[in-house]
Every structure is written in structure tokens, then in C-alpha cells.
Design a protein around this motif. Structure first.
Motif, PDB file in Angstrom:
ATOM      1  N   ARG A  54      -6.235  -4.389  -5.647  1.00  0.00           N
ATOM      2  CA  ARG A  54      -6.247  -4.761  -4.233  1.00  0.00           C
ATOM      3  C   ARG A  54      -7.666  -4.816  -3.659  1.00  0.00           C
ATOM      4  O   ARG A  54      -7.958  -5.652  -2.799  1.00  0.00           O
ATOM      5  CB  ARG A  54      -5.346  -3.818  -3.424  1.00  0.00           C
ATOM      6  N   ALA A  87      -2.039   9.817   1.599  1.00  0.00           N
ATOM      7  CA  ALA A  87      -2.932   8.813   1.001  1.00  0.00           C
ATOM      8  C   ALA A  87      -3.523   7.864   2.047  1.00  0.00           C
ATOM      9  O   ALA A  87      -4.568   7.257   1.810  1.00  0.00           O
ATOM     10  CB  ALA A  87      -2.178   8.011  -0.057  1.00  0.00           C
ATOM     11  N   MET A  88      -2.853   7.736   3.194  1.00  0.00           N
ATOM     12  CA  MET A  88      -3.402   6.914   4.275  1.00  0.00           C
ATOM     13  C   MET A  88      -4.266   7.753   5.216  1.00  0.00           C
ATOM     14  O   MET A  88      -4.960   7.201   6.068  1.00  0.00           O
ATOM     15  CB  MET A  88      -2.289   6.278   5.117  1.00  0.00           C
ATOM     16  N   ALA A 100       1.895   5.006  10.460  1.00  0.00           N
ATOM     17  CA  ALA A 100       2.017   4.777   9.017  1.00  0.00           C
ATOM     18  C   ALA A 100       3.451   5.105   8.630  1.00  0.00           C
ATOM     19  O   ALA A 100       3.993   6.128   9.063  1.00  0.00           O
ATOM     20  CB  ALA A 100       1.042   5.669   8.252  1.00  0.00           C
ATOM     21  N   ALA A 159      -7.174   4.324   9.053  1.00  0.00           N
ATOM     22  CA  ALA A 159      -6.396   4.562   7.833  1.00  0.00           C
ATOM     23  C   ALA A 159      -7.193   4.258   6.571  1.00  0.00           C
ATOM     24  O   ALA A 159      -7.972   3.309   6.521  1.00  0.00           O
ATOM     25  CB  ALA A 159      -5.132   3.707   7.848  1.00  0.00           C
ATOM     26  N   ASP A 174       2.622   9.881   0.471  1.00  0.00           N
ATOM     27  CA  ASP A 174       2.202   8.531   0.864  1.00  0.00           C
ATOM     28  C   ASP A 174       1.465   8.547   2.201  1.00  0.00           C
ATOM     29  O   ASP A 174       0.509   7.801   2.406  1.00  0.00           O
ATOM     30  CB  ASP A 174       3.423   7.598   0.961  1.00  0.00           C
ATOM     31  N   LEU A 175       1.934   9.400   3.122  1.00  0.00           N
ATOM     32  CA  LEU A 175       1.214   9.532   4.405  1.00  0.00           C
ATOM     33  C   LEU A 175      -0.165  10.141   4.168  1.00  0.00           C
ATOM     34  O   LEU A 175      -1.159   9.718   4.781  1.00  0.00           O
ATOM     35  CB  LEU A 175       2.009  10.413   5.381  1.00  0.00           C
ATOM     36  N   THR A 188       6.574   4.972   5.433  1.00  0.00           N
ATOM     37  CA  THR A 188       6.872   4.844   4.010  1.00  0.00           C
ATOM     38  C   THR A 188       8.311   5.252   3.745  1.00  0.00           C
ATOM     39  O   THR A 188       8.886   6.031   4.507  1.00  0.00           O
ATOM     40  CB  THR A 188       5.911   5.722   3.177  1.00  0.00           C
ATOM     41  N   THR A 235      -6.875   2.769   2.861  1.00  0.00           N
ATOM     42  CA  THR A 235      -5.964   1.861   2.168  1.00  0.00           C
ATOM     43  C   THR A 235      -6.403   1.778   0.699  1.00  0.00           C
ATOM     44  O   THR A 235      -7.324   2.480   0.276  1.00  0.00           O
ATOM     45  CB  THR A 235      -5.993   0.449   2.780  1.00  0.00           C
ATOM     46  N   ARG A 236      -5.755   0.889  -0.052  1.00  0.00           N
ATOM     47  CA  ARG A 236      -6.133   0.682  -1.443  1.00  0.00           C
ATOM     48  C   ARG A 236      -7.189  -0.413  -1.580  1.00  0.00           C
ATOM     49  O   ARG A 236      -7.572  -0.756  -2.688  1.00  0.00           O
ATOM     50  CB  ARG A 236      -4.889   0.276  -2.250  1.00  0.00           C
ATOM     51  N   CYS A 237      -7.632  -0.943  -0.454  1.00  0.00           N
ATOM     52  CA  CYS A 237      -8.370  -2.223  -0.470  1.00  0.00           C
ATOM     53  C   CYS A 237      -9.891  -2.111  -0.356  1.00  0.00           C
ATOM     54  O   CYS A 237     -10.580  -3.125  -0.460  1.00  0.00           O
ATOM     55  CB  CYS A 237      -7.898  -3.125   0.673  1.00  0.00           C
ATOM     56  N   CYS A 273      -8.000   4.929  -1.054  1.00  0.00           N
ATOM     57  CA  CYS A 273      -7.257   6.112  -1.475  1.00  0.00           C
ATOM     58  C   CYS A 273      -5.860   5.683  -1.923  1.00  0.00           C
ATOM     59  O   CYS A 273      -5.287   4.719  -1.404  1.00  0.00           O
ATOM     60  CB  CYS A 273      -7.159   7.111  -0.319  1.00  0.00           C
ATOM     61  N   VAL A 274      -5.300   6.414  -2.885  1.00  0.00           N
ATOM     62  CA  VAL A 274      -3.940   6.182  -3.356  1.00  0.00           C
ATOM     63  C   VAL A 274      -3.389   7.543  -3.774  1.00  0.00           C
ATOM     64  O   VAL A 274      -4.161   8.430  -4.144  1.00  0.00           O
ATOM     65  CB  VAL A 274      -3.943   5.181  -4.543  1.00  0.00           C
ATOM     66  N   ASP A 275      -2.068   7.730  -3.673  1.00  0.00           N
ATOM     67  CA  ASP A 275      -1.535   8.969  -4.236  1.00  0.00           C
ATOM     68  C   ASP A 275      -1.079   8.690  -5.659  1.00  0.00           C
ATOM     69  O   ASP A 275      -0.671   7.583  -6.005  1.00  0.00           O
ATOM     70  CB  ASP A 275      -0.435   9.596  -3.367  1.00  0.00           C
ATOM     71  N   ASP A 288       0.862  -1.183   0.000  1.00  0.00           N
ATOM     72  CA  ASP A 288       0.000   0.000   0.000  1.00  0.00           C
ATOM     73  C   ASP A 288       0.905   1.241   0.000  1.00  0.00           C
ATOM     74  O   ASP A 288       2.110   1.123  -0.171  1.00  0.00           O
ATOM     75  CB  ASP A 288      -0.940  -0.035   1.211  1.00  0.00           C
ATOM     76  N   ASP A 289       0.320   2.428   0.122  1.00  0.00           N
ATOM     77  CA  ASP A 289       1.154   3.629   0.146  1.00  0.00           C
ATOM     78  C   ASP A 289       2.076   3.636   1.354  1.00  0.00           C
ATOM     79  O   ASP A 289       3.193   4.146   1.295  1.00  0.00           O
ATOM     80  CB  ASP A 289       0.272   4.887   0.135  1.00  0.00           C
ATOM     81  N   CYS A 290       1.579   3.110   2.469  1.00  0.00           N
ATOM     82  CA  CYS A 290       2.375   3.000   3.694  1.00  0.00           C
ATOM     83  C   CYS A 290       2.120   1.624   4.311  1.00  0.00           C
ATOM     84  O   CYS A 290       1.131   0.975   3.998  1.00  0.00           O
ATOM     85  CB  CYS A 290       1.934   4.038   4.739  1.00  0.00           C
ATOM     86  N   ALA A 291       3.009   1.199   5.189  1.00  0.00           N
ATOM     87  CA  ALA A 291       2.692   0.111   6.095  1.00  0.00           C
ATOM     88  C   ALA A 291       2.026   0.721   7.328  1.00  0.00           C
ATOM     89  O   ALA A 291       2.204   1.910   7.615  1.00  0.00           O
ATOM     90  CB  ALA A 291       3.953  -0.639   6.498  1.00  0.00           C
TER      91      ALA A 291
END
Lengths: 324, 324
Positions: B223, B76-77, B41, B141, B73-74, B43, B143-145, B206-208, A27-30
Motif C-alpha cells: 500500500r 494499529a490506527m 476508526a 491516524a 485494529d484500532l 473495524t 495507516t498502511r500507506c 502501522c499494521v497489527d 487498512d486495519d480500520c476504515a
């Protein structure tokens, strides 16, 4: 499958799931769930081809050492290692190299119960950068700042072996098994995680020995002096410095002691304790299966004194040692 | 004073103390105190000279962009940025370069309330690697899921400007101010931190946008499909894609839309929301002073459909777009 898919496949082995990794790679971050009431210890170490290593280290050595040098910093704080992020810059796609590197990385991380939780893989000159995080109860960390006059100075293991392994002409005539043992110290150091956890409640200060004992003890003196407002110093008795039989054989007693004072890359711990806690510290170290040796004492002289058979040598500039 | 002392001096400006930094640069590790009940989070993004940037970017641009790509990336979370570690590999000692880099790094970190808590500076080919950490309440958070069929797809800002700035022959005839604006998008991107925080409670995913809208929306589809067990797809209406006046002028409507679909490096957010929350999302975005646009919808077709004036184009392989 392109190179980066390959890398993802190799590194998926190193994801060994910890329950506190809420979301891993992809993902964008863990996302991590720290323990309540705990603090996080974090460190970054970079290894650059041609600067920190050469062709003598293979891919497995590099993975082993990269994990060790970072986890050694966590050990010096007394933190339990938890998570790492890898920034890997690679010149080209070498599947064998990647497989070897990833296999050893996974092996080492699994050994310590650590998860690879992310990072970035890019094309470019070979550069390996790891950021490692550990946890420990709030307020329990060892730092470089707490040494006091009268504290005893201890080190783990033996000192100078890694530095000696670099001097190929000096070890060429040693038995093959000794050469191999010295090179293991250089190529595959072992971070003193268990010892760090065991002495955390006793030590007044701690540092890992990466730049050499005199330089790293110098860091403790400098920061503890600033923190306490007293100009702290130390005396080291070189007769008590733990050196390996191989180093003694290759260098003789005096040069082995000098080598132990100056040599870097050993990743042993140097720490200070109040004398009245010594027995408890020795018992804790033994429980962690780590040999430790008392090598000297903190004092208020403002300088580092090296005792070698009645000679006293002053240490002033951090990292430089004037040895007569 | 050697180079590394200089670096320490420059970077000391970027240490701006947060109360949760228990121990900053100068020990074996930094110590952080996470908020109780929060998750972290994390990255890592690396920029390599000659791969991710060239001489067009000066030291200040590099510092600005390095912070932006990580904080994006932060964003996007939906995490609040807190701490960064810098692994900096430098070929030589260039005091002016270092001063410019450190000044902009400190400026950007201060702007976001972020502390530089550690890292490693080494000699070698110019490589910049940042590990950024943020915090957010456990379970909150993005995520992309989590995208679902029927969700609307939104993006922030305008798309394709950074990619256009790379095509110097296409922008040469634009007004100077337009060229400068496009290059700012490429050299000095702005992470959408406030928007990420504002939409966190509403967005299903969400995604950047770093690889380009079609590729990054592809990550959400892949995902979210795996997480839900449904083969999700999406339709994007290119007429609705937000493109800048400069891109429209340089490329015309159709090519500007294509550029917005494929272009990377914009660091806008792409996110999905249930249609019944649209008004709340638009209000939250407005509160964060960030323009957002509805560009399409998630469906169950298992493919990405691009609508351009009655033409339908299928998307299959993640990251590749067949545009007729």
C-alpha cells in the motif's frame, strides 16, 4: 485469484465513495468523518441460514433484505443512512452466488447513498451480519420513549403482507400478480427512510415494525411508560388498520386485521404525534410519497386495547395478543 | 425469563455508560455523540467455531480474544477505543457459557473504557462478530500507506508465540509455566492500545500483526508503494527479531526466527519511523510500558529481504515467504 480476492473484487463495486469516508476498505480500520454537531445512529442485524431465511430467498433477495432490515432501524430514528460494515460467513466458494449478492448489495447501497466501509469475510455456516450507521442533528432522533397520553398512533404503508406471504396455502388461490406482490413484501422490503426523515421533527416516538404491530407498539408503550413514570396504554381501531387488497381477498376483513396486528417483517414505521400536529405530519408524509394512516391513540390505561366491531380485547404481556 | 432476556441481563453489565453514549441498547438504534473535530476508526472481526477456534478456547477466552482482535485494529490506527456492537449467533441456551462469556466481555470492555452499545443475538451455528469503533483527531491516524525508503521498521513485544502455542508437539517438553505463557498469547492476546496512541504522532505507517510479520509488513509495502509511486522493499535482520525465551528453547534460534516471521495471531504492532525520530519513539514506547525493537529498514528494492547469518532471501508474493 482466490475466493477472498473475488469477494474483494465484487464488493469494490459497493464502495461508492462518500466524501466523509476518509479511508475505505483495505487498512486495519476504515476512517469516517462525522458531521460536526451530528450524532451517529448505529444498528446491527444478523440473518442466519435456516433460521431467518431458507432456499426461497436467492442471493439477491438476501442482499436486498439485509440492507432493508438494517436501514429500517435507521429510518425509525429519523437518521440519514451513511455507512455499513458487512460480516459475511460463507460455507463455500460459489462465484455466481457471490456475484448476485454483491451486485444487489451495491445496487441497494448506491440507491441510498451508503458506502460499504469494511467488514470481515470468513468461512463457515452462511451468516450475514450488517452494521449500519446513519447521522442526524444532535437531539433530533426519534426514540421509543417519548409517547404521551393523547398522542395519535400512525403507521405507514400496509401491514401483514410479509406474514401472509409465509402462509403459502392461504395465498395459493390468489391472482399471480397478488402473490408476487405479497412475496416482494417478504423478500424485498423497502425501508421507510424518507418518511423517517420527514416526520422526525413531529413524532414523539417511533419504532419500525419487525416483530409485528402489537409487539412493536408494545415496545413504545413499555419504554415511554418507564421514561414518563405513567402507565401508558393504547387503543387500536382495527377497522382503520391499513391492509392490502390481496390480504383482504385472501383472509377476509377480520383475519386480515388480526394478521396486520401480529404479522412481522413488514418494516413499516409506527409512530406517535400530538393531535395538533396531525395536518403537518400528513403533509410531510405526502411530501415523502409515503402513505400513512391514523390507527389509534395513546392513553393512560396501562394496556393495549384492540377494538374490533364493539369488542374490546386487552393486551398485557408485550408481544402477546389475546384476540377474541 | 427466556434465553434472550438472560442475554440482555448478562450483557447489561457491559453497558458501562460513557458520556458519549446518548442512547444505549433497547431502541431501534444506539445514538453516539462523536467528539468535535475527531474521526471515527471502525473495524469488524468475526470468529467462527471450528474455523477460528476450537474446544481449547472456553467462553471467557473467546470473549477476551474477540475484544482483543478488534481493539488491535484500532491500536494499529492509533485510535482510542470507544464503542462496540456484538453480533452473537448461538446454537443453544447454555447459561453457564453465556455467563462466562458476558462476564469476561464486560471485564475487557471496562478495562478499555469501552461501551457495548448494541448488536443482535440470533440462533444458529456459534459465530461471534464484533464491530469496534474508536476516535482520533482528524488527520492523525496511522495507516498502511505512509512508509518511506530509509524508515526504520519496529515491532512491539515478541513474535511467534501464538503460532508456537498451536504446535503442541513442539512445546510439550517445555516447563509448565512456559507452556502456559505461550497459550496465553494464543488464547488471551493483549491489544497494543497504549503503544498505538503513543507512536501515532511519529509513525509513518502501522499494521497489527495478525497474519504474520512477513505478510503484514507486505501489506505496508504494497500500500505504501501504491501511495508513493515507488516500489518499496524492506530488509529484516532476523538476528534482531524479538522472540521469547520459551520459543528459543522450543525451536532454536533459526526456527524461532522463521516462526517469528511467519507466525500469526500475535497482535503486536509493526510500524515504520524516520530514523531521526527513533529516540522520541523509543521514549514514547517506554512511556506506554511497551517493549519495541528495531528489526529492519524500508528501502527501494521492491522486495522483502530476509537476512539470516549472511543469507539473503527474497520476498515477492504478499503473504508468501521463500525462506532457504
Amino acid at each position: 485469484m482466490n475466493e477472498f480476492d473475488l469477494i474483494q473484487q465484487f464488493f469494490s463495486k459497493a464502495h461508492s465513495k462518500r466524501a466523509d469516508v476518509v479511508l475505505g476498505i483495505g487498512d486495519d480500520c476504515a476512517l469516517l468523518q462525522p458531521k460536526s454537531g451530528y450524532q451517529i445512529a448505529i444498528t446491527t442485524d444478523t440473518m442466519v441460514d435456516g433460521v431467518h431465511f431458507d432456499d426461497r430467498l436467492n442471493a439477491a433477495d438476501l442482499a436486498h433484505k439485509l440492507v432493508a432490515v438494517n436501514l429500517s432501524d435507521l429510518a425509525a430514528m429519523g437518521a440519514e443512512p451513511c455507512w455499513v460494515s458487512l460480516a459475511l460467513t460463507l460455507p463455500s466458494s460459489d462465484t455466481n452466488w457471490l456475484a448476485e449478492f454483491a451486485t444487489m448489495l451495491a445496487n441497494r447501497l448506491q440507491h441510498y447513498g451508503v458506502s460499504l466501509i469494511g467488514g470481515d469475510t470468513t468461512r463457515g455456516p452462511l451468516t450475514l451480519s450488517l452494521t449500519a450507521q446513519g447521522q442526524l442533528p444532535a437531539g433530533s432522533a426519534m426514540t421509543r420513549c417519548g409517547a404521551k397520553a393523547g398522542d395519535l398512533i400512525l403507521v405507514s404503508g400496509s401491514l401483514g403482507d410479509a406474514a401472509l406471504a409465509l402462509q403459502q396455502e392461504k395465498i395459493a388461490s390468489l391472482p399471480v400478480a397478488d402473490i408476487a406482490a405479497l412475496e416482494r413484501r417478504l423478500f424485498r422490503p423497502i425501508p421507510r427512510i424518507e418518511l423517517g426523515l420527514a416526520i422526525r421533527q413531529f413524532a414523539t416516538s417511533c419504532v419500525d415494525i419487525s416483530d409485528g404491530l402489537s409487539a412493536d407498539l408494545g415496545h413504545i408503550l413499555a419504554r415511554s411508560s418507564r421514561a414518563s413514570g405513567h402507565a401508558l396504554g393504547a387503543t387500536i381501531n382495527t377497522d382503520q388498520l391499513p391492509v392490502s387488497a390481496a390480504a383482504m381477498l385472501a383472509l377476509g376483513a377480520k383475519q386480515a386485521a388480526l394478521n396486520a396486528l401480529k404479522g412481522g417483517d413488514d418494516y413499516e414505521l409506527c409512530f406517535t404525534v400530538s393531535p395538533d400536529l396531525l395536518q403537518q405530519v400528513l403533509a410531510a408524509a405526502e411530501q415523502s410519497n409515503t402513505p400513512v394512516t391514523v390507527i389509534g391513540e395513546i392513553n393512560q390505561t396501562g394496556k393495549l386495547t384492540i377494538q374490533y366491531q364493539q369488542q374490546h380485547v386487552d393486551w398485557r404481556a408485550q408481544g402477546y395478543l389475546h384476540f377474541s
